[in-house]
Design an enzyme around this catalytic site. Sequence first.
Site, PDB file in Angstrom:
ATOM      1  N   GLN A   1       0.858  -1.187   0.000  1.00 36.48           N
ATOM      2  CA  GLN A   1       0.000   0.000   0.000  1.00 36.48           C
ATOM      3  C   GLN A   1       0.890   1.231   0.000  1.00 36.48           C
ATOM      4  O   GLN A   1       1.581   1.496   0.976  1.00 36.48           O
ATOM      5  CB  GLN A   1      -0.920   0.024   1.214  1.00 36.48           C
TER       6      GLN A   1
ATOM      7  N   HIS B   1      -7.620   0.707  10.182  1.00 34.44           N
ATOM      8  CA  HIS B   1      -6.957   0.081   9.036  1.00 34.44           C
ATOM      9  C   HIS B   1      -7.699  -1.193   8.629  1.00 34.44           C
ATOM     10  O   HIS B   1      -8.150  -1.950   9.476  1.00 34.44           O
ATOM     11  CB  HIS B   1      -5.513  -0.239   9.426  1.00 34.44           C
TER      12      HIS B   1
ATOM     13  N   ASP C   1      -1.875  -7.445   4.332  1.00 34.28           N
ATOM     14  CA  ASP C   1      -1.854  -6.061   4.800  1.00 34.28           C
ATOM     15  C   ASP C   1      -0.772  -5.331   4.018  1.00 34.28           C
ATOM     16  O   ASP C   1       0.423  -5.611   4.183  1.00 34.28           O
ATOM     17  CB  ASP C   1      -1.545  -6.048   6.301  1.00 34.28           C
TER      18      ASP C   1
END
Length: 194
Positions: free
Chosen positions: A53, A133, A148
């Site tokens: 990310q 998150h 993640d």
Amino acid sequence: MDPELLSMVPRPVCALLLLFPVTEKYETFRTEEEERIKSQGQAVKPSVYFMKQTISNACGTIGLIHAIANNRDKINFEAESSLKKFLDESVSMSPEERAKYLETYEAIRVTHESSAHEGQTEAPSIDEKVDLHFIALVNVGGSLYELDGRKPFPINHGQSSDATFLEDAIEVCKKFMERDPDELRFNAIALSAA
């Protein structure tokens, strides 16, 4: 997370998105977990689709991409689907290359931005610090993975199956909750058959 309530979730469940608070306790655990895995290693199947990310406040979008990308065999995409095109074009890329490609992929960026503004609350700006998150939990080849994009790699949580995935994923969610017992800001979303 009661078994009776879980029995109401349509099966099969192919992914679970977990929304949780990013606290000091979590950050300490995350650092320790990363160091432990780097020193001890773990098995990660090459078929796991994982991306980093690099876009601020896009963890929900990254979580959905992880959930869908690791269940492409169970999803019927529309012929001209932008998401299918993105996944097909990025499947052979590294996690970092996928992140860079997403940064420039206009169709998903526009969808992300328009969806963020449709909610019931005001969406945070791209630069605003957010303390919640999203991650995705998926079953790939009989192993339960935590995906993640803030982490350097997927986390293998052990064996799972289509039949036990929801219960196995809930056990991982419970560990997040146990690490922060004073927190109430947890939410899980199952992606399942309609």
